[in-house]
Motif scaffolding. Structure first.
Motif: not given
Lengths: 284, 158
Positions: A118-128
């Motif tokens: 979740n964190v490492a994908c670095r999508y802008a909207w990443t929830e964490f």
């Protein structure tokens, strides 16, 4: 066949994984697979090039699980979201992590998806992201010959160049911390967030200290709202905290492209700060 | 060779690594109770249990679950006798076209194994990854409550 063929690597130790990553520069890393496998299917469907090598981290026990180490809570990168939501130490120290986890996608996805992915994908909207920045988390990376640490705050910046393998996330355990998380999505069911607001304060003698306010507008990385933080820092509970928060909130500083979204930010920021004050009252 | 433990039986398979668990179950092993629908982790029709947790077999690589205990809908009934959850779904009219049912039933099993008497909110939360295109959700929730009763009676009889 759903996926194009690739070389599947399944290292058993972190060291082995780092060595593989060092030799196979263009390999993609598979953690929970909920983003990556769908992404591979979509690349195939569109006739685009798919990666030749996939390194799966599923079989590395040393980066799974949650531990308390002196004054920190250490969450292994391969810990699934439901493991976080059901962990006793998480519930004791930072129930906000459970709330964030539970809001993500569906039960099956939470059983597979990992905090590291979740964190490492670095999508802008990443929830964490919002919550980890607010809780002053540190991300730990491993490379073939070195270990690196980077704060969650600097990781979620456009100019950050993450290298290596995310192995764990550590969050300092502090007393008297109150943190709340507000999430807005278009539908009440399984949906991506349009907006998230996270507020963390530590309460000492009715005074708000170490205030962190992190807002995600769904279109760019989560970032701290320094003007609100400054306004609230050192405030006493007798003061008008809600008023201070809202008068310092400026929706123009976020990537909100229409009036509706700006109003949404104002309204949900108000809910967020009210929720924080209710929680302070409940704890008292 | 890859060894997969499915419904308490071991299967030896020659896998290259890019096969999803869904493909292996249906195409290699003929276990077609697990359904292919959206293929992109939205609908829950391909749900199976891995170490008692519900997961989506369309986005899991089969090699990643080597050494885990995998359970599909075929593993629930004992010969002709249906599992109490399956019986509850039939008794409550929760199966219409039946395409989503294997997924719903397995998620129900994962829920009831951990929480034998869930309330409606807990039921909704744990079935949030499933879509029923017939729209039979209310009957499905009834079936889960009934299954919970059936299983609890079953346990006390023992």
């Amino acid at each position: 066949m759903l996926l194009n063929p690739f070389n599947y690597h399944s290292p058993k130790t972190l060291k082995e994984a780092c060595n593989l990553l060092d030799t196979l520069k263009n390999a993609r890393i598979l953690s929970g697979g909920t983003f990556l496998v769908n992404n591979l299917k979509s690349l195939k469907r569109r006739g685009l090039k798919t990666p030749d090598d996939i390194i799966s981290l599923q079989k590395i026990p040393e980066i799974k699980g949650i531990q308390i180490k002196s004054d920190k809570i250490m969450i292994g990168a391969m810990t699934t979201l439901n493991n976080i939501a059901q962990d006793k130490n998480v519930e004791k120290h930072y129930p906000i992590l459970r709330i964030v986890s539970e809001n993500i996608a569906s039960t099956q996805i939470r059983n597979m998806a990992t905090i590291g992915g979740n964190v490492a994908c670095r999508y802008a909207w990443t929830e964490f992201a919002s919550c980890l920045i607010a809780l002053e988390a540190t991300l730990h990376f491993a490379e073939k010959k070195k270990l690196k640490e980077i704060s969650a705050e600097s990781f979620f910046k456009n100019n950050a160049k993450p290298e290596g393998l995310l192995t764990s996330i550590s969050i300092p355990i502090k007393k008297d911390i109150i943190a709340i998380y507000k999430r807005v999505s278009k539908t009440p069911g399984v949906d991506l967030p349009m907006l998230t607001v996270c507020i963390k304060v530590s309460l000492k003698k009715n005074t708000l200290l170490d205030v962190r306010v992190v807002i995600n507008d769904g279109a760019s990385f989560s970032k701290r709202d320094v003007s609100i933080e400054k306004a609230l820092e050192g405030s006493n509970l007798d003061e008008n905290i809600e008023g201070k928060f809202l008068s310092n909130l400026n929706p123009e500083t976020y990537k909100l492209d229409n009036e509706y979204k700006k109003e949404l930010l104002r309204i949900h920021s108000k809910y967020a700060i009210q929720k924080l004050l209710v929680q302070i009252n409940d704890n008292a | 060779m890859t060894t997969l433990n499915i419904n308490e039986k071991e299967y030896q398979l020659d896998l290259k690594g890019h096969e999803t668990l869904l493909e292996v179950l249906r195409d290699n092993l003929g276990l077609t109770g697990t359904k292919t629908a959206c293929n992109e982790a939205e609908c829950g029709a391909c749900t199976v249990l891995v170490d008692n947790n519900s997961v989506l077999s369309c986005i899991i690589l089969a090699k990643d679950v080597e050494g885990c205990s995998i359970e599909t809908i075929e593993g629930l009934s004992h010969e002709e006798e249906l599992h109490p959850i399956q019986q509850a779904f039939l008794d409550n009219g929760a199966v219409q076209c039946g395409f989503c049912a294997p997924g719903f039933i397995l998620s129900t099993k994962a829920l009831l194994d951990k929480n034998p008497e869930p309330n409606l909110e807990e039921i909704k939360k744990s079935l949030d990854g499933h879509i029923c295109r017939c729209g039979g959700y209310l009957k499905i929730f009834d079936a889960v409550k009934d299954a919970s009763k059936k299983l609890n009676n079953h346990d006390t009889k023992k």
